[in-house]
Design an enzyme around this catalytic site. Structure first.
Site, mmCIF file in Angstrom:
data_model
loop_
_atom_site.group_PDB
_atom_site.id
_atom_site.type_symbol
_atom_site.label_atom_id
_atom_site.label_comp_id
_atom_site.label_asym_id
_atom_site.label_seq_id
_atom_site.Cartn_x
_atom_site.Cartn_y
_atom_site.Cartn_z
ATOM 1 N N ASP A 1 -135.712 50.449 -31.479
ATOM 2 C CA ASP A 1 -134.705 50.064 -32.468
ATOM 3 C C ASP A 1 -135.411 49.579 -33.730
ATOM 4 O OD1 ASP A 1 -132.247 49.558 -33.604
ATOM 5 O OD2 ASP A 1 -131.486 48.393 -31.912
ATOM 6 N N GLN B 1 -125.136 32.649 -17.348
ATOM 7 C CA GLN B 1 -126.299 32.465 -18.208
ATOM 8 C C GLN B 1 -127.377 31.629 -17.530
ATOM 9 O OE1 GLN B 1 -125.507 30.771 -22.026
ATOM 10 N NE2 GLN B 1 -125.550 32.744 -23.049
ATOM 11 N N LEU C 1 -131.216 34.031 -23.829
ATOM 12 C CA LEU C 1 -129.791 34.367 -23.836
ATOM 13 C C LEU C 1 -128.968 33.214 -24.407
ATOM 14 C CD1 LEU C 1 -129.117 36.308 -20.527
ATOM 15 C CD2 LEU C 1 -129.502 37.177 -22.818
ATOM 16 N N ASP D 1 -137.504 45.778 -30.712
ATOM 17 C CA ASP D 1 -136.839 45.531 -31.992
ATOM 18 C C ASP D 1 -137.624 44.479 -32.759
ATOM 19 O OD1 ASP D 1 -135.036 45.739 -34.060
ATOM 20 O OD2 ASP D 1 -133.267 45.440 -32.814
#
Length: 869
Positions: free
Chosen positions: A710, A614, A869, A639
């Site tokens: 999405d 990460q 993230l 999205d």
């Protein structure tokens, strides 16, 4: 709450509060394995029970002290015009308008000859569909029915009309407004007389609307109504749009909730046959009412109104007297059930209304009133029509955030809702068997000449070959049959890392956690070294307590040294602290932050490895890549997530790849948008920013663009297709024309995760990752396919549906399917595949972070880093 979650099989997440499901879909409490979901496969037509009205007093915000009006409409009529009801102080009648909730949108590109691929290993599957072997061959006559005097309750309407059942011939269907028969009356307008059991005389006016032939899309709506009418013979109760079995309820007494099992069904014309999709669903019913919540929050008189609002706003409630569900939008503390409203010309109090209409006595005459906006009109011009509800008559449904975080409760629920393929198949067969053996159900189907196949439909699928994962030094490792390459990190170096390593960074931690911090840094160093990532000693800032203000002050101090990353080591989860850290780092300081909880040390090197991955991503580097044969390709994912602090706002996020063959990097951007607008008004400026970044890095615009969209409901598909897609295509062409470049080859693909379709292997297990289905259960008016991209070891896998709305990209169906599967391997929070392409998963993650925690647009300096993230 930390950036790193526990356990090897779980994906990396920035927060333990609302992790997205990337490896294993959550147990149908959210979607995918039993609880109520919303997608194109569900039955779009209401049954004949409780479809025409909500039977709760409705009003307009224009009336502040006295409530006006009549019963508002709960859900739209499935077919034909709506009935007119007085609404508002003037008692005006709304315009009748046709309602077509089963609209078929033809989005298949004209030049697509075939949408079926051929690559991969053939595999035989079962799906949760039953073939409709026979259907009515005659024309169905459609009537609209009015009653004088008006009857509000649908069941009373049905009872009064049933006196003339013989006049309608064999098989008729009445939903309270619309009448469907196989017999045509001699006159276009027929007037009948009837008397209710109470001795009231009614005049029934039946007007012919027209015929519905088997070639019309509306014919499928009628078939859905017939099927749902036959399901009534199973003694199911309608709650919202779906049918549930209260007699088979599962009581979880320890947690004061019940699970009602039920079915979502739909009939549609698929590739070759009309198929019935049947899915098992569950409804969470809590034993408490809104009034119970009111009493519980009244312990602090000075704050009880504020606490009550916080506890009930947004809740979905069920009113038992009419089996309708509503969302609570507001609370009116200035009014009580003693308040009056105009009903048929007379002023009636809510107490009198419910006593007379439903024989219900309201006990507390001083409770406030609940306000629910009419869902069907939420996006219409007449958006301020509302429904008034009484707290003690509203049963709470669904789960709170506290319930979702209760592992014992979730485990107890998953035992009943997370069904493996074998158990799901047995439940589906039982449902089919009940329809074929229940006398009332059989009669309805027989009267309409409908017969269902008793076997689940067989589908031919294909399994794509496992993908190669590319690490440093051009090392290529197969993802394997389970699409999981976690163990390969032990002896492979990450694809790209900074040459000097992580050499300028800071750590903030409470002094009392210094020992745990030493352990974390040691594990982090060891894990990173094994992956070719050098981590230097950080600047350590030790604070005296774990208050939010202490972390923010320390973070501000660290930010003055221009660090590449700031790691905040926290002793426990705290949503307030987490949001404050993320907002200060992303919005105010443009510094990536990593929040790690103390419990991460329990998993040692396993979790430290994922934290190291990460961190490498958050400073702008890439841990792995896939083999990608196309150059000049940009993939985009978009999205939307609603803002948790203001439900009228939402945030759209776009994430794009920058030619993964050359530099394996991504770009992200966020924009605010309306929570109620289907189309993303800021979409083009976001796409343009991504194109500008691509041009900056490669000195040219991309040759091919694959756009994965999405966050689109089935009802929004036509609007998206007719406006958004065309707008994007036109503006792309203009943009390329400005730089004298050939317009790009574009594929615009809608991604749907919440499909009711399920696939099973013959041995009653889940199909392997890479399974593609592009025939039989797909839709002829679409260029679509299903893809199973994950390994699921618990419950039943939920395939993702991909619908190509526009394509001039010059790729065969095989290549589109394989490219989509490849893109599911690039989500760097998890060393395995995701349910959707990585750019979509990133976009969802980013939009959720901004909507739930930041509530503001992050700094542009972070656009090339995976700070979310």
């Amino acid at each position: 709450m930390g950036d790193q979650e526990r356990g090897r099989r779980r994906p990396l997440n920035d927060s333990d509060i609302s992790p997205e499901s990337v490896q294993q879909p959550r147990p149908k409490i959210f979607r995918g394995d039993g609880f109520k979901s919303h997608d194109r496969d569900r039955s779009e037509a209401s049954s004949s029970r409780g479809t025409s009205r909500s039977h709760a007093p409705s009003t307009s915000h224009a009336a502040s002290t006295s409530y006006a009006a009549s019963a508002s409409r709960g859900s739209r009529d499935p077919v034909g015009p709506t009935s007119s009801h007085p609404s508002g102080p003037g008692g005006h009648k709304s315009d009748r308008r046709p309602i077509d909730r089963f609209e078929i949108v033809n989005t298949r590109p004209a030049d697509v000859v075939t949408k079926q691929g051929s690559d991969g290993k053939q595999i035989k599957l079962l799906s949760n569909y039953f073939r409709l072997n026979t259907k009515p061959q005659w024309r169905i006559v459609h009537y609209h029915v009015d009653f004088a005097p008006e009857i509000e309750l649908v069941r009373v309407r049905c009872g009064v009309l049933s006196e003339h059942a013989k006049s309608f011939g064999t098989g008729y269907l009445f939903d309270g407004n619309q009448l469907f028969t196989t017999k045509k009356f001699d006159e276009d307008v027929t007037v009948l007389q009837a008397t209710s059991k109470q001795g009231v005389n009614y005049t029934i006016t039946i007007k012919c609307v027209g015929y519905i032939s088997t070639a019309e899309p509306r014919f499928l709506q009628v078939l859905n109504l017939i099927l749902r009418r036959s399901m009534k013979g199973l003694n199911l109760e309608q709650v919202g749009r779906n049918l549930f079995d209260p007699h088979a309820r599962v009581s979880l007494g320890e947690f004061s909730i019940e699970l009602w099992p039920g079915y979502e069904t739909s009939i549609r014309q698929h590739e070759k046959d009309i198929l019935v999709c049947a899915e098992i669903t569950h409804k969470v019913m809590r034993r408490e009412t809104v009034y119970d919540i009111l009493r519980r929050t009244s312990s602090k008189p000075e704050r009880h109104q504020e606490e009550f609002r916080l506890n009930v706003l947004g809740l979905i409630v069920l009113t038992d007297y009419n089996n309708k569900t509503y969302r609570i939008n507001d609370v009116d503390f200035t009014q009580t059930p003693r308040a009056t409203f105009s009903c048929k010309g007379n002023d009636v109090s809510f107490i009198e209304y419910y006593l007379k209409k439903y024989n219900i006595r309201i006990r507390d005459h001083d409770q406030p009133l609940l306000i629910s906006k009419n869902r069907d009109k939420a996006q219409k011009s007449n958006a301020n029509e509302i429904v008034i509800l009484i707290p003690e008559l509203c049963r709470v449904t669904g789960l709170t955030d506290n319930m979702r975080s209760n592992n014992n409760l979730m485990r107890a629920m998953s035992n009943h809702t997370r069904m493996n393929p074998e158990r799901r198949i047995e439940r589906l067969k039982t449902f089919n068997r009940r329809l074929h053996t229940t006398a009332e159900s059989v009669k309805v189907l027989t009267d309409w000449n409908m017969k269902l196949d008793e076997k689940l439909i067989e589908v031919q699928g294909r399994v794509l070959l496992p993908q190669k994962i590319v690490f440093n030094d051009n090392a290529r490792i197969s993802a394997g049959d389970s699409a999981d390459w976690t163990r390969h990190f032990r002896n492979q170096r990450m694809l790209t890392t900074p040459r000097s390593g992580l050499d300028r960074w800071a750590v903030i931690a409470p002094k009392r956690c210094s020992s745990e911090l030493r352990t974390l840094l040691s594990n982090l160093n060891r894990a990173a070294m094994g992956m070719g990532f050098h981590i230097s000693c950080p600047r350590e800032v030790m604070i005296y307590d774990d208050r939010t203000s202490s972390y923010i002050q320390a973070l501000d101090d660290c930010a003055t040294k221009d660090p590449k990353l700031i790691l905040c080591f926290v002793p426990s989860d705290s949503p307030e602290r987490y949001s404050a850290i993320k907002k200060r780092g992303c919005v105010d300081r443009a510094v990536p932050t990593q929040v790690v909880t103390k419990r991460c040390n329990k998993n040692g090197l396993s979790v430290a490895t994922k934290i190291a991955i990460q961190i490498n991503c958050k400073i702008g580097y890439t841990p792995w890549m896939i083999e990608l044969p196309l150059s000049g390709l940009m993939t985009m994912g978009f999205d939307i997530a609603k803002c948790s602090s203001n439900r009228n706002k939402a945030y759209g996020a776009l994430v794009a790849s920058m030619d993964l063959q050359r530099n394996a990097t991504f770009f992200s951007t966020v924009a605010e948008c309306s929570a109620y607008d289907v189309l993303a008004n800021n979409l083009w400026p976001m796409i343009l920013k991504a194109l500008r970044q691509y041009q900056l890095e490669h000195q040219k615009l991309p040759n091919r663009i694959v756009f994965y969209r999405d966050g689109v409901s089935s009802g929004s598909l036509r609007q998206l297709f007719e406006y958004e897609v065309k707008d994007v295509v036109e503006k792309l062409n203009l943009e390329y024309k400005k730089v004298s470049s050939t317009p790009p080859m574009l594929a615009y693909i809608v991604v749907t995760k919440s499909s009711n379709t399920r696939f099973f292997l013959d041995n009653r297990s889940n199909p392997p990752p890479g399974t593609v289905v592009d025939d039989v259960v797909t839709l002829p008016e679409r260029y679509d396919f299903y893809l199973v991209s994950q390994t699921v070891r618990q419950g039943t896998v939920s395939p993702t549906n991909y619908n190509v709305l526009y394509s001039n990209i010059g790729l065969s169906p095989d290549k589109v399917q394989k490219l989509t599967y490849k893109m599911c391997h690039l989500y760097y929070n998890w060393s395995g595949t995701t349910r959707v392409p990585a750019v979509c998963q990133y976009a969802k993650k980013l939009a959720t972070l901004v909507g739930s925690h930041l509530h503001a647009i992050p700094q542009n300096a972070l656009e090339k880093k995976f700070y979310y993230l």
